[in-house]
Design a protein around this motif. Structure first.
Motif, short mmCIF file in Angstrom:
data_model
loop_
_atom_site.label_atom_id
_atom_site.label_comp_id
_atom_site.label_asym_id
_atom_site.label_seq_id
_atom_site.Cartn_x
_atom_site.Cartn_y
_atom_site.Cartn_z
N HIS A 53 -4.99 -63.29 -109.91
CA HIS A 53 -4.05 -63.60 -111.00
C HIS A 53 -4.68 -63.39 -112.37
O HIS A 53 -4.02 -62.95 -113.30
CB HIS A 53 -3.59 -65.06 -110.91
N ARG A 54 -5.95 -63.73 -112.48
CA ARG A 54 -6.60 -63.72 -113.80
C ARG A 54 -7.11 -62.34 -114.23
O ARG A 54 -7.70 -62.22 -115.30
CB ARG A 54 -7.78 -64.71 -113.78
N LYS B 158 2.70 -58.25 -117.90
CA LYS B 158 2.25 -58.73 -116.59
C LYS B 158 3.46 -59.17 -115.75
O LYS B 158 4.34 -59.87 -116.24
CB LYS B 158 1.33 -59.93 -116.78
N LEU C 246 2.40 -61.03 -107.77
CA LEU C 246 1.32 -61.70 -107.05
C LEU C 246 1.70 -63.16 -106.79
O LEU C 246 1.49 -63.68 -105.70
CB LEU C 246 0.03 -61.66 -107.88
N ALA C 247 2.27 -63.78 -107.81
CA ALA C 247 2.67 -65.19 -107.67
C ALA C 247 3.71 -65.35 -106.57
O ALA C 247 3.73 -66.35 -105.85
CB ALA C 247 3.20 -65.71 -109.00
N HIS D 184 0.93 -56.08 -106.08
CA HIS D 184 0.48 -55.89 -107.47
C HIS D 184 0.31 -54.39 -107.69
O HIS D 184 0.32 -53.61 -106.73
CB HIS D 184 -0.85 -56.63 -107.73
N ASP E 3 5.04 -60.95 -112.09
CA ASP E 3 4.63 -62.12 -111.30
C ASP E 3 4.73 -61.86 -109.81
O ASP E 3 4.93 -62.76 -109.03
CB ASP E 3 5.43 -63.36 -111.72
#
Ligand code: AMP
Length: 200
Positions: free
Chosen positions: A103-104, A192, A196-197, A133, A194
């Motif tokens: 995420h980072r 960005k 991945l989230a 992603h 989301d």
């Protein structure tokens, strides 16, 4: 030296918790950290003090970059959680560690390492092929360390277990700075997302 508070580029580096046998491995880890620091960038990594992991973190900080470490609580003593981190996150599980690192980061780079490094590289690569992603993934093939693995992956394409397009999802290189620059160029320009989230 002060670390930038809003880094331009945040890159996740996967690499050995050991230094490996050849001096070229340590040289490449230092070169990666220096590049990140000089760009005013941010390193996201496993938070340890040992091996190539420790060297990348130290060199990033020494060159003025920011360091984010993410370590599972069970490994704090084993991998020696690194006090030089600007942010050190002690998380409950390995899964949390890898999710937070993903995420980072804007991009991912694997250096020489052992099974921990392989697992992280293959996981982020498979997440990319699944469309979880669209961040660039790089493999730094220092001193031909990954020649055997790359040969095996090409065998897998020949044997029709993989498609050429999957190989194209990772960028390989032998020279740290050129590869890092190419990965930065590959970072998607859009805001960005989301995904991945939603997926991990
Ligand atoms: P290694 O390449 O084996 O020296 O490990 C490099 C890093 O990968 C270490 O910080 C390990 O904790 C980490 N790692 C990530 N996923 C795993 C896993 N599933 N098993 C073992 N190590 C892992």
């Amino acid at each position: 030296m002060n670390s930038p508070s809003s880094p331009t580029f945040s890159i996740c580096v996967y690499c050995g918790s050991r230094p490996g046998a050849r001096p070229e491995f340590a040289d490449s880890a230092r070169a990666v950290g220096q590049w990140i620091g000089r760009q005013g960038g941010q390193l996201v990594y496993g938070g340890g003090r040992t091996g190539l992991m420790g060297l990348v973190a130290e060199s990033t900080r020494a060159a003025g970059g920011r360091v984010v470490g993410v370590i599972p609580k069970a490994l704090v003593d084993k991998e020696l959680a690194n006090p030089l981190c600007d942010e050190l996150h002690v998380v409950d599980t390995m899964h949390e560690r890898k999710a937070m690192m993903a995420h980072r980061s804007d991009a991912f780079l694997a250096l020489p390492g052992g099974i921990g490094t392989f697992e992280e590289l293959f996981e982020i690569w498979t997440w990319r092929q699944l469309g979880y992603h669209d961040k660039p993934v790089g493999l730094l093939n220092v001193a031909g360390y990954y020649d055997g693995m790359l040969g095996f992956l090409r065998d897998s394409v020949r044997e029709a277990f993989m498609g050429e397009w999957q190989m194209d999802l990772i960028r390989t290189g032998e020279e740290p700075h050129a590869l890092l620059e190419a990965l930065r160029e590959d970072v998607p320009r859009h805001a960005k997302d989301d995904r991945l989230a939603e997926n991990i």
